[in-house]
Design a protein around this motif. Structure first.
Motif, PDB file in Angstrom:
ATOM      1  N   GLN A   1      48.927   0.935  36.239  1.00 50.11           N
ATOM      2  CA  GLN A   1      48.761   1.725  37.004  1.00 50.11           C
ATOM      3  C   GLN A   1      50.166   3.056  37.346  1.00 50.11           C
ATOM      4  OE1 GLN A   1      45.965   2.455  38.643  1.00 50.11           O
ATOM      5  NE2 GLN A   1      44.649   1.014  37.420  1.00 50.11           N
TER       6      GLN A   1
ATOM      7  N   VAL B   1      43.470  20.230  40.480  1.00 59.09           N
ATOM      8  CA  VAL B   1      44.780  19.273  40.409  1.00 59.09           C
ATOM      9  C   VAL B   1      44.266  17.748  40.139  1.00 59.09           C
ATOM     10  CG1 VAL B   1      46.855  18.800  41.985  1.00 59.09           C
ATOM     11  CG2 VAL B   1      45.638  21.057  42.124  1.00 59.09           C
ATOM     12  N   THR B   2      44.648  17.445  39.585  1.00 60.16           N
ATOM     13  CA  THR B   2      44.990  15.789  39.484  1.00 60.16           C
ATOM     14  C   THR B   2      46.319  15.106  39.361  1.00 60.16           C
ATOM     15  OG1 THR B   2      44.200  15.941  37.411  1.00 60.16           O
ATOM     16  CG2 THR B   2      44.380  14.361  37.787  1.00 60.16           C
ATOM     17  N   ILE B   3      45.334  14.039  40.739  1.00 56.25           N
ATOM     18  CA  ILE B   3      46.110  13.240  40.969  1.00 56.25           C
ATOM     19  C   ILE B   3      46.684  11.714  40.680  1.00 56.25           C
ATOM     20  CG2 ILE B   3      48.002  12.395  43.329  1.00 56.25           C
ATOM     21  CD1 ILE B   3      46.154  15.046  44.956  1.00 56.25           C
ATOM     22  N   GLU B   4      47.738  11.528  40.623  1.00 51.50           N
ATOM     23  CA  GLU B   4      47.709  10.226  39.225  1.00 51.50           C
ATOM     24  C   GLU B   4      48.050   9.511  41.023  1.00 51.50           C
ATOM     25  OE1 GLU B   4      48.141   8.407  37.160  1.00 51.50           O
ATOM     26  OE2 GLU B   4      46.553   9.977  36.140  1.00 51.50           O
ATOM     27  N   THR B   5      47.172   8.071  41.786  1.00 49.32           N
ATOM     28  CA  THR B   5      48.391   7.929  42.405  1.00 49.32           C
ATOM     29  C   THR B   5      48.936   7.231  42.743  1.00 49.32           C
ATOM     30  OG1 THR B   5      46.455   6.244  43.039  1.00 49.32           O
ATOM     31  CG2 THR B   5      45.546   8.545  43.956  1.00 49.32           C
ATOM     32  N   GLY B   6      48.691   5.992  41.567  1.00 52.55           N
ATOM     33  CA  GLY B   6      49.436   4.909  40.891  1.00 52.55           C
ATOM     34  C   GLY B   6      49.323   3.430  41.723  1.00 52.55           C
ATOM     35  N   ASP B   7      48.015   4.283  42.498  1.00 58.39           N
ATOM     36  CA  ASP B   7      47.773   2.615  43.204  1.00 58.39           C
ATOM     37  C   ASP B   7      46.627   1.349  42.500  1.00 58.39           C
ATOM     38  OD1 ASP B   7      47.996   1.286  45.597  1.00 58.39           O
ATOM     39  OD2 ASP B   7      46.855   2.721  46.564  1.00 58.39           O
ATOM     40  N   ALA B   8      47.224   0.830  42.474  1.00 57.64           N
ATOM     41  CA  ALA B   8      45.824  -0.233  41.521  1.00 57.64           C
ATOM     42  C   ALA B   8      44.453  -0.084  42.229  1.00 57.64           C
ATOM     43  CB  ALA B   8      46.579  -1.890  41.751  1.00 57.64           C
ATOM     44  N   GLY B   9      43.801   0.820  41.517  1.00 55.85           N
ATOM     45  CA  GLY B   9      42.401   0.181  41.697  1.00 55.85           C
ATOM     46  C   GLY B   9      41.739   1.696  41.959  1.00 55.85           C
ATOM     47  N   LYS B  10      42.623   2.450  42.416  1.00 58.70           N
ATOM     48  CA  LYS B  10      42.379   4.378  42.289  1.00 58.70           C
ATOM     49  C   LYS B  10      42.757   5.520  41.609  1.00 58.70           C
ATOM     50  CE  LYS B  10      42.338   3.950  47.732  1.00 58.70           C
ATOM     51  NZ  LYS B  10      43.571   3.852  48.780  1.00 58.70           N
TER      52      LYS B  10
ATOM     53  N   VAL C   1      37.739   7.509  50.647  1.00 54.91           N
ATOM     54  CA  VAL C   1      39.046   7.010  50.307  1.00 54.91           C
ATOM     55  C   VAL C   1      38.508   5.846  51.191  1.00 54.91           C
ATOM     56  CG1 VAL C   1      41.641   6.294  50.391  1.00 54.91           C
ATOM     57  CG2 VAL C   1      40.484   8.390  49.397  1.00 54.91           C
TER      58      VAL C   1
ATOM     59  N   LYS D   1      41.078  -1.827  37.704  1.00 52.25           N
ATOM     60  CA  LYS D   1      41.239  -1.329  39.366  1.00 52.25           C
ATOM     61  C   LYS D   1      40.542  -2.504  39.926  1.00 52.25           C
ATOM     62  CE  LYS D   1      37.951   2.708  37.298  1.00 52.25           C
ATOM     63  NZ  LYS D   1      37.627   3.431  36.849  1.00 52.25           N
TER      64      LYS D   1
ATOM     65  N   LEU E   1      55.826   7.180  44.879  1.00 52.34           N
ATOM     66  CA  LEU E   1      55.252   6.361  43.880  1.00 52.34           C
ATOM     67  C   LEU E   1      57.009   5.962  43.152  1.00 52.34           C
ATOM     68  CD1 LEU E   1      52.007   6.946  42.812  1.00 52.34           C
ATOM     69  CD2 LEU E   1      52.718   5.256  43.578  1.00 52.34           C
TER      70      LEU E   1
END
Lengths: 68, 542
Positions: free
Chosen positions: B500, A8-17, A38, B151, B246
């Motif tokens: 992002q 499963v690919t999770i887009e964390t949308g968290d800058a950097g992750k 993490v 990043k 999100l």
């Protein structure tokens, strides 16, 4: 873990992750390992941010207070 | 692709920055920047562009000649350099051009629209930065040379938060801390229990309910990752939850500032609301700066609430572990959540706060880097011309309408050529400062009386007194520079945040998590809105 295993690919949308790929049937142990990884990357990131801030602060003090 | 080709975009950006810096230095941009009202930043524009241009070219040349390794120089400087320069170029273009142009367009459209579109939609550099990041990533995509640099956005944002620590006083931190612990504690726990109750109501698996409760209650993605193993969440449930958090956060980030403005919230109230109602740390900073980008009052309040919320994570893990009935003997213990997950950047924030409170950046009595210095100092004196004006007015008896104390303050100003204490008390700093500040207050009283037409003074005399008062009100250059750095860190981090926000990240939301997430998120945002309006007063920062 076999290559056949579904991911499963999770887009964390968290800058950097960014994107994280995890096995669809990930067990608790895998999730724990993921969480600990993490935590560890967060900690490293925090330490680097802190060091950079201290360097910036030192330079600002040098040029605005101590050398003037 | 050869190394030179890989570094070409960085080299071109570097050369472009240097050319821009040289043009700005020549004065050719003065008239244009005056139209845009950015002429006061011309010196900064020259310095920043020349320094960054040189760094970009030097870094790109080093990258072409050097074999990339795993050193800190490679990881933190050389590999991300292209992306860092790209984001900085975007930040500069937005702050110096896009935002001022938006203001001019908004002003021109005001007669037609009846309102300033710039104000209603909060189209300041923060929102424009995020939008440009979103646009870039969802159209052309992040260029390959910039991927590593993007990043860095997250940790640069943390640098901004750490630097913000220098801008609090003990009283502010104490007052905001108390407010935030009660408000955030109530809403974090309230949201967790609401989601758990909704899960029970809709007969959803405990695994999904648990992970969503943490995500909606505490701090989004980090909380989801930390709680997933505790409640044995499935990967698909994590993806749904993260997508929901999100999507909800992105909507809040843009909607909260507009609602806050329409409701007439004060900067302090909005900061408290954003810090309580929005889930993601970066989105909290974005909303606070979108609401009020001129000064950092809103950001200061929002970040305290945000930090308090982040600190609540171990409590929530404990609550959910108890609720789920977690087995013992696994790798992720409560201790590891408390210790390994402890946000080290908060220590940095406190460190900067203590450094500031100890008077390292400006005298301990400063507030926002401003302080009064009545000690003998060339920079505190009035000009010889102003002294002549005051002396002539004194001889001509122009100050006859003043009270005795006001007259004494003016007489002393003429004698000492600056606002100061008594010369003979100069070794007793406390007494000297006390008298000096009292004289400054009297002079301010004269200016107020002249404004109210209670006394009649010539324009030159008023200007001289005004200047004398201004001369003893100092602004710490260190604090001003640190604040400038902080604002640039936030601008950089928020453009990276925008990059992002991908369609994929939003569209992965779905299933029951989105239903329960929307219900709990809206409930939390609405309730916290009213509670903040009712409880949080402006006195917090006064």
């Amino acid at each position: 873990m076999s290559d056949e295993e579904k991911k499963v690919t999770i887009e964390t949308g968290d800058a950097g992750k960014g994107t994280t790929v995890i096995s669809e049937d990930a067990n608790t142990e895998e999730l724990e390992e993921r969480a600990l990884s993490v935590f560890s990357s967060d900690r490293n990131e925090d330490i680097v941010a802190l060091v950079f801030c201290l360097i910036t602060t030192f330079l600002v003090l040098l040029f605005t207070k101590w050398l003037v | 692709m050869s190394k030179v080709q890989e570094q070409m975009p960085t080299l071109i950006m570097g050369a472009g920055l240097i050319i821009y810096g040289l043009i700005a230095k020549s004065g050719a941009l003065l008239s244009m920047t005056k139209v845009l009202h950015t002429h006061k930043t011309l010196d900064l524009q020259v310095t920043m562009t020349l320094v960054l241009g040189c760094i970009a070219i030097a870094g790109a040349l080093l990258n072409t000649t050097r074999k990339s390794g795993a050193t800190n120089l490679d990881t933190f400087v050389l590999r991300p350099l292209g992306g860092i320069i790209l984001i900085l170029v975007m930040a500069m273009a937005i702050r110096w051009y896009a935002e001022p142009v938006m203001k001019l367009i908004s002003k021109a459209l005001q007669p037609t629209l009846g309102f300033k579109i710039y104000k209603v939609l909060n189209l300041n550099y923060v929102v424009l930065g995020i939008l440009s990041g979103v646009l870039l990533t969802n159209t052309w995509g992040i260029p390959k040379f910039a991927a590593e640099g993007v990043k860095c956005a997250r940790f640069v944002l943390k640098m901004g938060v750490i630097m913000l620590g220098a801008r609090y006083s003990f009283a502010e931190l104490a007052k905001l801390g108390v407010y935030s612990v009660f408000l955030v504690g109530f809403f974090v726990l309230g949201t967790v229990f609401l989601v758990l109750w909704l899960g029970n109501l809709f007969k959803q698996p405990k695994t999904m309910t648990g992970v969503l409760a943490a995500g909606m209650g505490v701090c989004g993605v980090s909380a989801t990752v930390a709680v997933a193993p505790v409640v044995k969440a499935k990967s698909a449930e994590m993806a749904y939850t993260i997508g929901t958090i999100l999507s909800f956060g992105i909507i809040c980030m843009f909607v909260f500032p507009t609602i806050g403005k329409l409701a007439g919230m004060s900067p302090v109230q909005f900061g408290a609301w954003a810090g309580t109602g929005i889930l993601n740390s970066a989105q909290v900073a974005a909303a606070a700066l979108a609401f009020n980008a001129v000064d950092i009052e809103t950001l200061k309040v929002a970040e305290i609430f945000n930090i308090t919320r982040v600190l609540f994570l171990p409590v929530i893990v404990l609550v959910l572990a108890t609720w789920f009935g977690k087995e013992t003997g696994q790798k992720l213990s409560f201790k590891s959540v408390v210790i390994d997950k402890f946000p080290v950047f908060i220590i940095g924030f406190l460190l900067l706060f203590f450094m500031s409170s100890m008077g390292l950046f400006s005298p301990p009595s400063h507030y926002k880097g401003k302080y009064i210095d009545v000690s003998y100092n060339d920079r505190s004196q009035v000009t010889p011309e102003e002294w002549e004006v005051l002396n002539s007015a004194m001889t001509a008896g122009e100050f006859s309408g003043l009270t005795e104390t006001q007259l004494e303050a003016v007489t002393n100003l003429v004698e000492q050529r600056q606002i100061a204490g008594n010369y003979e008390d100069r070794s007793n700093k406390k007494a000297f400062d006390h008298v000096g500040r009292a004289r400054m207050t009297q002079l301010q009283g004269i200016l107020a009386a002249a404004k109210a037409k209670q006394v009649k003074l010539s324009g030159d005399v008023k200007a001289a007194i005004k200047h004398a008062v201004k001369q003893v009100k100092k602004k710490s250059k260190t604090v001003v520079t640190l604040t400038d750095f902080m604002i640039w860190f936030f601008a950089f981090g928020l453009i990276g945040l925008g990059m992002q926000i991908t369609k994929k990240a939003i569209t992965q939301a779905g299933g029951w998590p989105i239903v329960m997430g929307v219900i709990s998120g809206i409930t939390k945002a609405t309730l916290s809105f009213f509670v903040v309006l009712w409880l949080v007063k402006d006195v917090v920062l006064n």
